[in-house]
Design an enzyme around this catalytic site. Structure first.
Site, mmCIF file in Angstrom:
data_model
loop_
_atom_site.group_PDB
_atom_site.id
_atom_site.type_symbol
_atom_site.label_atom_id
_atom_site.label_comp_id
_atom_site.label_asym_id
_atom_site.label_seq_id
_atom_site.Cartn_x
_atom_site.Cartn_y
_atom_site.Cartn_z
ATOM 1 N N ARG A 89 0.832 -1.213 0.000
ATOM 2 C CA ARG A 89 0.000 0.000 0.000
ATOM 3 C C ARG A 89 0.863 1.259 0.000
ATOM 4 N NH1 ARG A 89 -2.761 -3.379 3.863
ATOM 5 N NH2 ARG A 89 -1.782 -2.234 5.589
ATOM 6 N N ARG A 90 2.135 1.100 -0.375
ATOM 7 C CA ARG A 90 3.083 2.221 -0.321
ATOM 8 C C ARG A 90 3.692 2.543 -1.684
ATOM 9 N NH1 ARG A 90 6.506 0.186 5.027
ATOM 10 N NH2 ARG A 90 4.750 0.226 6.503
ATOM 11 N N CYS A 116 1.429 20.562 -10.864
ATOM 12 C CA CYS A 116 -0.039 20.497 -10.796
ATOM 13 C C CYS A 116 -0.474 19.058 -10.548
ATOM 14 C CB CYS A 116 -0.648 21.030 -12.088
ATOM 15 S SG CYS A 116 -0.279 22.760 -12.406
ATOM 16 N N SER A 138 -4.500 21.407 -8.936
ATOM 17 C CA SER A 138 -5.164 22.448 -9.712
ATOM 18 C C SER A 138 -5.198 22.021 -11.170
ATOM 19 C CB SER A 138 -4.386 23.762 -9.562
ATOM 20 O OG SER A 138 -4.875 24.756 -10.424
ATOM 21 N N HIS A 183 -11.037 24.084 -12.472
ATOM 22 C CA HIS A 183 -11.531 25.408 -12.860
ATOM 23 C C HIS A 183 -11.585 25.620 -14.372
ATOM 24 C CE1 HIS A 183 -7.104 25.755 -12.123
ATOM 25 N NE2 HIS A 183 -7.142 26.331 -13.320
ATOM 26 N N TYR A 212 -11.361 28.911 -16.882
ATOM 27 C CA TYR A 212 -11.005 30.335 -16.918
ATOM 28 C C TYR A 212 -12.117 31.164 -17.569
ATOM 29 C CZ TYR A 212 -6.266 29.746 -15.206
ATOM 30 O OH TYR A 212 -5.174 29.493 -14.406
#
Length: 282
Positions: free
Chosen positions: A137-138, A157, A184, A224, A226
């Site tokens: 799990r690593r 990002c 992001s 997002h 723009y």
């Protein structure tokens, strides 16, 4: 309509209808004319792609599979931070006079760390564990190294991949799943580009480790659109959609470091027209 199209359209509609505007806030990104680049955004978007069922390239417009694979290999295989070793110019805005983007992306992948099995970089560690300790799990990578952020020309990002291997009862082959974490994302310019990149990576790793592909889960903290992209997105998600393409990966390649962008292709990839001259916030 492909599942990727459905996911993309639903996500964009949700952002446009229920998102929060950053207009009036102090924001870092700006347009070429110096105007602040505001967004409408949603927090904590999670999308799931079943790679065994279809390859997640949207058909609303074409995603350049060889170009996005080239960038992926630049980071994961070449472990480079120099744009002169990349076939496209998408990173030129963040490169210095030598072509370097600083201690970012591929640089972090190439740093060797001491493990009890020896010194390895993050990519080699992932491949080692998938082959020798697949149910760990690593098994993960992380590009967001705080001590180096001041020397990165752009903070990462898409910063982390966590791999998880499962096995169906009665079946011998293991299944490779992964979570892509992104702090992001500019949905119009980068969403399907990143999804296709990491889908390709999973296919490559599964092939060299003798596994099958499973789920790619994409977690976006700040998803997002723009302000100058809003009319483009509204038009895009109203387009006709087509069946998902068929992904081909050169079956002869068994060493991750032997893959090139020419070892991938999308067959029967029918799409809408490309969107030209998309303004990019920097």
């Amino acid at each position: 309509m492909s599942l990727a199209d459905t996911i993309f359209i639903d996500m964009c509609q949700d952002i446009l209808e229920n998102g929060v505007s950053t207009e009036g806030e102090k924001v870092r990104p700006h347009w070429e004319d110096g105007t602040s680049a505001y967004t409408i955004k949603k927090f904590g978007v999670v999308n799931r792609y079943h790679l065994a069922e279809e390859f997640p390239a949207v058909t609303l417009r074409r995603t350049a599979i060889k170009s996005c694979t080239d960038e992926l290999l630049w980071i994961w295989q070449k472990k480079s931070n120099n744009v002169h070793e990349l076939g496209s110019h998408i990173w030129d805005e963040w490169a210095d006079e030598t072509g370097s983007i600083g201690k970012a992306y591929g640089y972090q992948m190439g740093v060797k760390h001491q493990y009890k099995e020896g010194r390895m970089d993050q990519v080699d560690r992932v491949i080692y564990d998938l082959k020798h300790n697949p149910f760990s799990r690593r098994i993960m990578t992380n590009l967001y190294v705080h001590e180096d952020l001041s020397e990165m020309n752009l903070y990462p990002c898409a910063y982390s991949m966590t791999f998880n291997v499962t096995q169906k009862p009665g079946e011998e082959k293991l299944i490779l799943n992964a979570i892509l974490n992104q702090r992001s994302q500019d949905i119009l310019t980068a969403n399907n580009w990143n999804v296709c990149q990491y889908a390709v990576l999973m296919h490559m790793l599964a092939q060299v480790c003798g596994m099958e592909v499973g789920e790619l889960v994409h977690v976006i903290a700040d998803a997002h659109i723009y302000d100058r992209h809003i009319p483009l997105v509204r038009e895009l998600i109203q387009r006709e959609t087509y069946e998902a393409p068929v992904f081909w990966l050169n079956p002869e390649i068994k060493d991750f470091y032997q893959f090139t962008k020419d070892d991938v292709k999308l067959e029967n990839y029918v799409t809408g027209p490309q969107i030209r001259d998309i303004p990019v916030a920097v």
